[in-house]
Design an enzyme around this catalytic site. Sequence first.
Site, PDB file in Angstrom:
ATOM      1  N   HIS A 279      35.170  -0.630  81.224  1.00 54.12           N
ATOM      2  CA  HIS A 279      34.266  -1.599  80.574  1.00 54.12           C
ATOM      3  C   HIS A 279      34.686  -3.021  80.936  1.00 54.12           C
ATOM      4  CE1 HIS A 279      31.973  -3.427  77.174  1.00 54.12           C
ATOM      5  NE2 HIS A 279      33.006  -4.264  77.173  1.00 54.12           N
ATOM      6  N   GLU A 280      35.986  -3.321  80.825  1.00 56.67           N
ATOM      7  CA  GLU A 280      36.471  -4.664  81.154  1.00 56.67           C
ATOM      8  C   GLU A 280      36.298  -4.966  82.643  1.00 56.67           C
ATOM      9  OE1 GLU A 280      37.069  -6.678  78.854  1.00 56.67           O
ATOM     10  OE2 GLU A 280      37.023  -5.183  77.276  1.00 56.67           O
ATOM     11  N   HIS A 283      32.878  -6.244  83.331  1.00 56.07           N
ATOM     12  CA  HIS A 283      32.723  -7.681  83.122  1.00 56.07           C
ATOM     13  C   HIS A 283      33.130  -8.455  84.373  1.00 56.07           C
ATOM     14  CE1 HIS A 283      31.557  -7.595  78.976  1.00 56.07           C
ATOM     15  NE2 HIS A 283      32.659  -6.973  78.580  1.00 56.07           N
ATOM     16  N   GLU A 359      27.668  -6.994  77.130  1.00 61.40           N
ATOM     17  CA  GLU A 359      28.506  -5.885  76.664  1.00 61.40           C
ATOM     18  C   GLU A 359      27.823  -4.540  76.916  1.00 61.40           C
ATOM     19  OE1 GLU A 359      31.542  -6.055  75.716  1.00 61.40           O
ATOM     20  OE2 GLU A 359      31.665  -8.242  75.660  1.00 61.40           O
TER      21      GLU A 359
END
Length: 423
Positions: A279-280, A283, A359
């Site tokens: 997930h990070e 980004h 997100e």
Amino acid sequence: MRVRQWVALATLAYVLYGLFIYSYLFLTGESSVPESVKGTSADPYTFMTSRELVISENFSRLRHLLYFITIPLDWYVFFLLLISGFSRKIADWSLAAARFHMLSKVVYVFVLSLLTMLISLPIKWIGYQISLHYGVSAQSTASWLKDQTLDFWIQYPLYVLCAIVFLYLIQKRRKWWWMYAWCLTVPITLFLFFIQPVVIDPLYNDFYPLKNQALEKKILTLAEEAHIPADHVYEVNMSKKTNTMNAYVTGIGENKRIVLWDTTLQKLKDREILFIMAHEMGHYVMKHVYIGLAGYLLLSLAGFFAIDRLYFYLYEKGKGAFRLTKPYDIAALPLLLIIVSMLSFAASPFTNAVSRHQEQAADQYAVDLTNDGEAGVTSFQKLAKSGLSQVNPPLLVKIFRYGHPTMMERIIEMEKAEKESDQ
């Protein structure tokens, strides 16, 4: 209208606002689980006990209440300082004590900062005690007081700098002061964003390379698949302060860091941690940090323009009642701060909506990279339990407080992604 009437009116408005927020959060705000979600993995009844559900609802409501009554408290205090003439008295006393105009501004901002900190400190203390009572916080009183002190001494120099520069520009460049001010904030914002991971954050917590080398190898392998140059993943000892979990990307350029809280390492399985890391990485790949920074700078430009229009309009309307002598009078600083705070609060639904979109995109990226939507589901369930989060908060809470999709929304999306991958 007399000073007492203004004070009474402002007090009544604040009390009525507080009653509205209380009734919304505790009586009318809808946070129940929709029928379509009941029995699914997004239903908190499937992964939380009845006691945990009651505790999470009570804790979340109290936390939201403190947030919503704290924001306008600053407006209320600043208005009282202006209408009572106390801001004028502080400015006059600061000039008499310091004797030099420049130094008197430094003294004034210190007194104002100290005063507002002391007024807000009891509410912050209540929030800290509530977190301790519900087992969310693990921070000692000494550590909490240290963080509050650090907050003050990090913010105070920035407030002094902004106050002196902005008021000087208002005096010397009346028509375009807001544009000059914005141009000056751009390099300062970039500088603070660059040094935050290596200078500011370590003042609050200890950061070090991930101790679990086997897990780090898995994460770096995942980063390689995502074509991300990475040598280290950082761990931070948040277990001394909280029982919640988190991971994030911070900084820009060479100072960019992917950070895992040690509580996340303690409470999640490796596959769940890999999902969080993916997930990070999402980004990073989608350049959300840079997009967010650019968006903030553009929004702040619009904000400075709006501040210019509102400030001079309100100054002309209230200069007599507030006992202000000129637009660049340091005693007018509370008026400027009211406008800045109100505009920031008004912009939060927009900024939160953009953040939620990013997100959600990062969640989808994590599913695509790991092919493990189930790990996403269990991760979000555990995050909700550890943070005592409302899985489906009331609408106003979501709009003004949530920079992430709700846990219910995230789990539902994970379920959809898992079904699509199985087809």
